[in-house]
Motif scaffolding. Sequence first.
Motif, PDB file in Angstrom:
ATOM      1  N   GLU A 283       2.445  31.157  25.231  1.00 29.14           N
ATOM      2  CA  GLU A 283       2.975  31.745  26.372  1.00 29.14           C
ATOM      3  C   GLU A 283       3.599  33.049  25.992  1.00 29.14           C
ATOM      4  O   GLU A 283       3.378  33.928  26.731  1.00 29.14           O
ATOM      5  CB  GLU A 283       4.258  30.918  26.934  1.00 29.14           C
ATOM      6  CG  GLU A 283       3.741  29.693  27.466  1.00 29.14           C
ATOM      7  CD  GLU A 283       3.014  29.744  28.644  1.00 29.14           C
ATOM      8  OE1 GLU A 283       3.049  30.535  29.281  1.00 29.14           O
ATOM      9  OE2 GLU A 283       2.838  28.663  29.524  1.00 29.14           O
ATOM     10  N   LYS A 284       3.978  33.456  24.842  1.00 28.78           N
ATOM     11  CA  LYS A 284       4.296  34.805  24.294  1.00 28.78           C
ATOM     12  C   LYS A 284       3.152  35.776  24.099  1.00 28.78           C
ATOM     13  O   LYS A 284       3.261  36.758  24.796  1.00 28.78           O
ATOM     14  CB  LYS A 284       5.000  34.770  23.053  1.00 28.78           C
ATOM     15  CG  LYS A 284       6.398  34.126  22.880  1.00 28.78           C
ATOM     16  CD  LYS A 284       7.113  34.132  21.457  1.00 28.78           C
ATOM     17  CE  LYS A 284       8.159  33.194  21.598  1.00 28.78           C
ATOM     18  NZ  LYS A 284       8.576  33.148  20.083  1.00 28.78           N
ATOM     19  N   ASN A 350      -7.012  35.515  14.809  1.00 30.39           N
ATOM     20  CA  ASN A 350      -6.038  34.528  14.551  1.00 30.39           C
ATOM     21  C   ASN A 350      -4.596  34.854  14.636  1.00 30.39           C
ATOM     22  O   ASN A 350      -4.128  35.616  14.295  1.00 30.39           O
ATOM     23  CB  ASN A 350      -6.523  34.208  13.063  1.00 30.39           C
ATOM     24  CG  ASN A 350      -7.580  33.605  12.580  1.00 30.39           C
ATOM     25  OD1 ASN A 350      -8.272  32.743  13.351  1.00 30.39           O
ATOM     26  ND2 ASN A 350      -8.212  34.062  11.478  1.00 30.39           N
ATOM     27  N   CYS A 351      -3.793  34.097  15.266  1.00 28.61           N
ATOM     28  CA  CYS A 351      -2.510  34.257  15.570  1.00 28.61           C
ATOM     29  C   CYS A 351      -1.740  32.973  15.206  1.00 28.61           C
ATOM     30  O   CYS A 351      -1.290  31.892  16.075  1.00 28.61           O
ATOM     31  CB  CYS A 351      -2.276  34.579  16.884  1.00 28.61           C
ATOM     32  SG  CYS A 351      -0.438  35.257  17.222  1.00 28.61           S
ATOM     33  N   SER A 380       2.236  37.901  14.858  1.00 30.99           N
ATOM     34  CA  SER A 380       3.039  38.203  15.763  1.00 30.99           C
ATOM     35  C   SER A 380       2.116  37.907  17.265  1.00 30.99           C
ATOM     36  O   SER A 380       1.127  38.485  17.371  1.00 30.99           O
ATOM     37  CB  SER A 380       3.622  39.636  15.890  1.00 30.99           C
ATOM     38  OG  SER A 380       4.048  40.293  17.298  1.00 30.99           O
ATOM     39  N   PRO A 381       2.649  37.144  18.077  1.00 32.68           N
ATOM     40  CA  PRO A 381       2.185  36.841  19.438  1.00 32.68           C
ATOM     41  C   PRO A 381       2.008  38.203  20.232  1.00 32.68           C
ATOM     42  O   PRO A 381       0.816  38.545  20.685  1.00 32.68           O
ATOM     43  CB  PRO A 381       3.090  35.906  20.088  1.00 32.68           C
ATOM     44  CG  PRO A 381       3.777  35.179  19.141  1.00 32.68           C
ATOM     45  CD  PRO A 381       4.017  36.429  18.128  1.00 32.68           C
ATOM     46  N   GLU A 382       2.851  39.215  20.125  1.00 34.39           N
ATOM     47  CA  GLU A 382       2.682  40.276  20.886  1.00 34.39           C
ATOM     48  C   GLU A 382       1.691  41.254  20.164  1.00 34.39           C
ATOM     49  O   GLU A 382       0.942  42.019  20.955  1.00 34.39           O
ATOM     50  CB  GLU A 382       4.080  40.967  20.914  1.00 34.39           C
ATOM     51  CG  GLU A 382       5.173  40.467  21.750  1.00 34.39           C
ATOM     52  CD  GLU A 382       5.883  39.108  21.009  1.00 34.39           C
ATOM     53  OE1 GLU A 382       6.363  38.349  21.628  1.00 34.39           O
ATOM     54  OE2 GLU A 382       5.560  39.003  20.022  1.00 34.39           O
ATOM     55  N   ALA A 388      -5.811  42.946  21.307  1.00 35.36           N
ATOM     56  CA  ALA A 388      -6.846  42.772  22.543  1.00 35.36           C
ATOM     57  C   ALA A 388      -6.859  43.720  23.478  1.00 35.36           C
ATOM     58  O   ALA A 388      -7.808  44.300  23.910  1.00 35.36           O
ATOM     59  CB  ALA A 388      -6.424  41.409  23.058  1.00 35.36           C
ATOM     60  N   ALA A 389      -5.428  44.367  23.493  1.00 37.16           N
ATOM     61  CA  ALA A 389      -5.407  45.644  24.572  1.00 37.16           C
ATOM     62  C   ALA A 389      -6.281  46.779  24.164  1.00 37.16           C
ATOM     63  O   ALA A 389      -6.801  47.521  24.620  1.00 37.16           O
ATOM     64  CB  ALA A 389      -4.033  45.681  24.960  1.00 37.16           C
TER      65      ALA A 389
END
Length: 426
Positions: A283-284, A350-351, A380-382, A388-389
């Motif tokens: 979700e993060k 990978n995260c 880090s999820p962020e 990706a951005a």
Amino acid sequence: MAPVATELKLGKKINEGKTKEVYELPDVAGCVLMQSKDQITAGNAARKDHMEGKAAISNTTTSCVFQLLHESGIKTAFVRKHSDTAFIAAQCEMIPIEWVCRRIATGSFLKRNPGVKEGYKFYPPKIEMFYKDDAANDPQWSEEQLLEAKFCFAGLTIGQTEVDIMSHSTQAIFEILEKSWLPQNCTLVDMKIEFGVNITTKEIVLADVIDNDSWRLWPSGDRSQQKDKQSYRDLKEVTPEALQMVKRNFEWVAERVELLLKTKSHGRVVVLMGSSSDLGHCEKIKKACANFGIPCELRVTSAHKGPDETLRIKAEYEGDGIPTVFVAVAGRSNGLGPVLSGNTSYPVVNCPPLSADWGAQDVWSSLRLPSGLGCPTILSPEGAAQFAAQIFGLSNHLVWAKLRSSMLNTWISLKQADKKLRECTL
């Protein structure tokens, strides 16, 4: 950007420039109305003409540009478009400096720098500043002159920190608009902007206007096709026919500036988690993707326990033609990321949601991969969402603009934190 049709009670006229008027708004605290005029000028109004419809054209251009910058994360005075010829802005005390950012050497720069040929490109963009003084013909200022002026607006003293913030902001704003015009096959050559201090928040914000008077814009990078106010400056004689040509150029820009708020490039992030117990971590990632305007879908699949289903889900997203970045979220032994990476040409990140007890051991399943696989690991999820951005930002100027604004705002927050710490220490 449709205007909001509401009646506004106008207060006294605060200021009047060559192409606009500024009015108090008694019923809208801390805001003013920026009313454009049907007037075009050049050479500090040495040349001045009435151009029917210019107010609406300029207001459309400014409103779209400020909306783009605001949605990207740039702090601006713009609030909303009010009518065809006016917009509402936060009231600011204006800093009397025009900040100019140049990618290509042309115009006055060539006169002030003999020997530089037109077309010389600046990497990074060239930043200049000019003190707003019509009587002195807006002289160029150095950073030292600005610091020694010891300006104070809305209680904020303009020191080194504030000068650095405006300089860095000018470059970021230029780069965002430069990138945004590229899909229209238009080269943003240079531009001028102004900053003010918001009287309510006491912070420096982009203010005034950015319209077709504010930049040089060359379709296909060809100066002979210029669509900006230079086409008016270059007129040997102002005739009704010549003014119509200039007006058509301004209309051309106003029509296309609305396209800056759109993109033909789309993409998505698909997060595959090995267990629903990893949902909080995922979700993060989804929340961070939303900050960049990137759709994100969450799926549950295990490459160890159901590899056939993992590959079926992967094929589902490959088959619809939408550019996709896969993020693999798997704790313990991460088979998910490597299996995806070995079976798709799409990017895989990978995260892993590492635990405190076995994390140091588990992470190696994401780092030590067989040959032929290329999936980076970001804890880090962020950070995974930002990676990706950055991929999508290569072809999507709206995502790139959010990334560039985020970089700027991080830099500004560090600069301000340092200033605050030094003030406390002193």
